[in-house]
Design a protein around this motif. Sequence first.
Motif, PDB file in Angstrom:
ATOM      1  N   VAL A 106      75.592  -2.181  18.893  1.00 25.01           N
ATOM      2  CA  VAL A 106      75.350  -2.176  20.341  1.00 25.01           C
ATOM      3  C   VAL A 106      75.199  -0.737  20.839  1.00 25.01           C
ATOM      4  CG1 VAL A 106      76.464  -2.648  22.577  1.00 25.01           C
ATOM      5  CG2 VAL A 106      76.463  -4.407  20.782  1.00 25.01           C
ATOM      6  N   VAL A 107      76.087   0.135  20.383  1.00 27.51           N
ATOM      7  CA  VAL A 107      76.053   1.526  20.844  1.00 27.51           C
ATOM      8  C   VAL A 107      74.710   2.176  20.504  1.00 27.51           C
ATOM      9  CG1 VAL A 107      77.095   3.820  20.515  1.00 27.51           C
ATOM     10  CG2 VAL A 107      78.556   1.813  20.771  1.00 27.51           C
ATOM     11  N   ARG A 108      74.135   1.802  19.380  1.00 31.14           N
ATOM     12  CA  ARG A 108      72.838   2.383  18.994  1.00 31.14           C
ATOM     13  C   ARG A 108      71.735   2.022  19.990  1.00 31.14           C
ATOM     14  NH1 ARG A 108      71.235   0.622  13.413  1.00 31.14           N
ATOM     15  NH2 ARG A 108      69.567   2.078  13.823  1.00 31.14           N
ATOM     16  N   ARG A 109      71.972   0.974  20.784  1.00 33.01           N
ATOM     17  CA  ARG A 109      70.971   0.556  21.768  1.00 33.01           C
ATOM     18  C   ARG A 109      71.307   1.009  23.189  1.00 33.01           C
ATOM     19  NH1 ARG A 109      71.228  -1.748  17.365  1.00 33.01           N
ATOM     20  NH2 ARG A 109      69.430  -2.712  16.395  1.00 33.01           N
ATOM     21  N   THR A 115      89.472  -2.045  33.783  1.00 32.32           N
ATOM     22  CA  THR A 115      88.202  -2.217  33.074  1.00 32.32           C
ATOM     23  C   THR A 115      88.284  -1.542  31.707  1.00 32.32           C
ATOM     24  OG1 THR A 115      87.266  -0.180  33.964  1.00 32.32           O
ATOM     25  CG2 THR A 115      86.838  -2.203  35.216  1.00 32.32           C
ATOM     26  N   LEU A 116      87.338  -1.903  30.842  1.00 31.23           N
ATOM     27  CA  LEU A 116      87.198  -1.223  29.549  1.00 31.23           C
ATOM     28  C   LEU A 116      85.726  -0.813  29.446  1.00 31.23           C
ATOM     29  CD1 LEU A 116      88.450  -0.367  26.883  1.00 31.23           C
ATOM     30  CD2 LEU A 116      87.973  -2.651  25.980  1.00 31.23           C
ATOM     31  N   ALA A 117      85.457   0.451  29.753  1.00 33.46           N
ATOM     32  CA  ALA A 117      84.067   0.892  29.840  1.00 33.46           C
ATOM     33  C   ALA A 117      83.915   2.273  29.205  1.00 33.46           C
ATOM     34  CB  ALA A 117      83.622   0.940  31.297  1.00 33.46           C
ATOM     35  N   PHE A 118      82.682   2.535  28.737  1.00 35.13           N
ATOM     36  CA  PHE A 118      82.382   3.776  28.028  1.00 35.13           C
ATOM     37  C   PHE A 118      81.007   4.263  28.464  1.00 35.13           C
ATOM     38  CE2 PHE A 118      84.994   0.989  25.513  1.00 35.13           C
ATOM     39  CZ  PHE A 118      85.983   1.809  24.996  1.00 35.13           C
ATOM     40  N   ARG A 119      80.832   5.591  28.309  1.00 41.48           N
ATOM     41  CA  ARG A 119      79.520   6.165  28.568  1.00 41.48           C
ATOM     42  C   ARG A 119      79.050   6.860  27.309  1.00 41.48           C
ATOM     43  NH1 ARG A 119      76.764   7.109  33.295  1.00 41.48           N
ATOM     44  NH2 ARG A 119      78.384   6.813  34.848  1.00 41.48           N
ATOM     45  N   ARG A 120      77.774   6.723  26.987  1.00 37.88           N
ATOM     46  CA  ARG A 120      77.271   7.411  25.802  1.00 37.88           C
ATOM     47  C   ARG A 120      76.989   8.858  26.153  1.00 37.88           C
ATOM     48  NH1 ARG A 120      72.680   5.642  21.360  1.00 37.88           N
ATOM     49  NH2 ARG A 120      73.270   7.284  19.923  1.00 37.88           N
ATOM     50  N   VAL A 121      77.579   9.748  25.372  1.00 34.48           N
ATOM     51  CA  VAL A 121      77.382  11.160  25.681  1.00 34.48           C
ATOM     52  C   VAL A 121      76.031  11.609  25.131  1.00 34.48           C
ATOM     53  CG1 VAL A 121      79.783  11.872  25.879  1.00 34.48           C
ATOM     54  CG2 VAL A 121      78.765  11.704  23.629  1.00 34.48           C
ATOM     55  N   ALA A 122      75.338  12.421  25.934  1.00 32.81           N
ATOM     56  CA  ALA A 122      74.081  12.980  25.463  1.00 32.81           C
ATOM     57  C   ALA A 122      74.413  14.141  24.546  1.00 32.81           C
ATOM     58  CB  ALA A 122      73.252  13.444  26.647  1.00 32.81           C
ATOM     59  N   ARG A 123      73.709  14.252  23.431  1.00 29.81           N
ATOM     60  CA  ARG A 123      73.960  15.386  22.522  1.00 29.81           C
ATOM     61  C   ARG A 123      73.392  16.663  23.080  1.00 29.81           C
ATOM     62  NH1 ARG A 123      73.198  13.541  16.326  1.00 29.81           N
ATOM     63  NH2 ARG A 123      75.244  12.623  16.157  1.00 29.81           N
ATOM     64  N   TRP A 142      89.853   0.834  20.838  1.00 28.87           N
ATOM     65  CA  TRP A 142      88.637   1.175  20.080  1.00 28.87           C
ATOM     66  C   TRP A 142      88.109   2.541  20.531  1.00 28.87           C
ATOM     67  CZ3 TRP A 142      83.281   0.758  22.009  1.00 28.87           C
ATOM     68  CH2 TRP A 142      82.326   0.906  20.994  1.00 28.87           C
ATOM     69  N   ARG A 143      87.641   3.303  19.562  1.00 30.81           N
ATOM     70  CA  ARG A 143      87.009   4.604  19.861  1.00 30.81           C
ATOM     71  C   ARG A 143      85.673   4.652  19.149  1.00 30.81           C
ATOM     72  NH1 ARG A 143      90.631   4.932  22.600  1.00 30.81           N
ATOM     73  NH2 ARG A 143      92.467   6.260  22.708  1.00 30.81           N
ATOM     74  N   HIS A 144      84.734   5.434  19.700  1.00 26.75           N
ATOM     75  CA  HIS A 144      83.451   5.634  19.024  1.00 26.75           C
ATOM     76  C   HIS A 144      83.049   7.080  19.256  1.00 26.75           C
ATOM     77  CE1 HIS A 144      79.186   5.429  18.117  1.00 26.75           C
ATOM     78  NE2 HIS A 144      79.400   4.274  17.522  1.00 26.75           N
ATOM     79  N   PRO A 145      82.596   7.767  18.201  1.00 21.39           N
ATOM     80  CA  PRO A 145      82.344   9.202  18.357  1.00 21.39           C
ATOM     81  C   PRO A 145      81.263   9.544  19.382  1.00 21.39           C
ATOM     82  CG  PRO A 145      81.571   8.379  16.213  1.00 21.39           C
ATOM     83  CD  PRO A 145      82.377   7.292  16.838  1.00 21.39           C
ATOM     84  N   GLY A 165      71.061  19.513  23.420  1.00 13.91           N
ATOM     85  CA  GLY A 165      69.661  19.505  23.017  1.00 13.91           C
ATOM     86  C   GLY A 165      68.947  18.282  23.552  1.00 13.91           C
ATOM     87  N   GLY A 166      69.685  17.439  24.276  1.00 11.72           N
ATOM     88  CA  GLY A 166      69.020  16.382  25.034  1.00 11.72           C
ATOM     89  C   GLY A 166      69.131  15.003  24.453  1.00 11.72           C
ATOM     90  N   GLY A 167      69.004  14.812  23.140  1.00 11.11           N
ATOM     91  CA  GLY A 167      68.905  13.449  22.615  1.00 11.11           C
ATOM     92  C   GLY A 167      70.259  12.874  22.255  1.00 11.11           C
ATOM     93  N   ALA A 168      70.250  11.581  21.977  1.00  9.40           N
ATOM     94  CA  ALA A 168      71.441  10.926  21.425  1.00  9.40           C
ATOM     95  C   ALA A 168      71.126  10.615  19.978  1.00  9.40           C
ATOM     96  CB  ALA A 168      71.738   9.660  22.199  1.00  9.40           C
ATOM     97  N   ALA A 169      72.168  10.282  19.219  1.00  6.36           N
ATOM     98  CA  ALA A 169      71.977  10.008  17.782  1.00  6.36           C
ATOM     99  C   ALA A 169      71.040   8.861  17.578  1.00  6.36           C
ATOM    100  CB  ALA A 169      73.307   9.698  17.154  1.00  6.36           C
TER     101      ALA A 169
END
Length: 303
Positions: free
Chosen positions: A256-259, A289-297, A276-279, A299-303
């Motif tokens: 899911v995180v990849r999307r 709530t249980l919510a997370f934000r995907r950090v931008a790497r 749960w943790r995700h790098p 240089g702009g992109g995500a993994a």
Amino acid sequence: MARAGSEVRSGGWRGLAPPPPMSEAQFERWVELVRRRTGMRLAPERKSFLVTSLAARMRELGCEDYDAYYALLTEGPRGAVEWALLVDRLTVHETRFFRHRPSFALIRERLLPQAPVPEALQPYRLQVWSIGCATGEEAYSLAIAIDEHLSRLGGRYYFGITATDISLSALATARRGRYPGKRLDRVSPDQRARYFRRVAPDTWEVVPELRKRVCFAQLNVLELARAPLAPMDLIFCQNVLIYFDRAQREAVLAEVVRRLAPGGMLVLGPGELVGWRHPELERVHYPDTLAFRRVARAGGGAA
Ligand SMILES: C[S@@+](CC[C@H](N)C(=O)[O-])C[C@H]1O[C@@H](n2cnc3c(N)ncnc32)[C@H](O)[C@@H]1O
């Protein structure tokens, strides 16, 4: 109607006769099949649920034997059709509009205010995914919350919601978008007037303008690796993984995180995966709530 072998006899098991007994070995075999195909873990205390669900379907087929029905389900294209029918009975579709209110408050307060001001040159776009959408209430609730917010801003905007589930019958109900009045108990009078129209004395239909924002599709979360989904700005996954064991929950969430787009938000049910943790995610702290934000790497992109 599908038939498997000589033990599936038309009319062989009638009326309200109790289901045939299921041995422990048979139970183990069914538990493993259900776990492998849906992720759902059936604990020993759910044996009577399994027996009742299988028996209801076997009765319709005139099948008296769990092993014969197992063979029918696991063989060839007929088995695939039969599985699609059975899975509706094994999965829990309980849901409601605005079910987990703190999660909706969170997206109203922490995600949507990031929409740019109306003068922005590009229309604002938001891609949303409702995982395990059941009969559609969650997806339409998201559409209402987002439309209310963005229409108030007045600028150009677009949002699309992809809503997926393993159950074809739940998806058919979702696509119809028709609900009895009592299911709209958490929809405010203003929202009802704006986003629903009455089509029968006690039936309300989601208006076409909102329905066209939501695309319902069958997707098994165990098969996400094959799902061609665009990066999502918001992913809602509530009351789906609670039936899975921890390793499977983590494996599904890794996909899911990849999307999730950089900066995008993942909102789980509060008990979905405690600790749960995700790098690539940072926790979004908001009450209940249980919510997370995907950090931008960098240089702009995500993994
Ligand atoms: C209890 S409902 C949750 C509905 C909604 N998310 C909510 O919180 O109100 C769980 C849904 O997950 C779906 N589901 C169960 N296993 C699944 C799987 N392996 N892949 C996709 N959906 C699944 C079920 O069909 C059911 O509709």
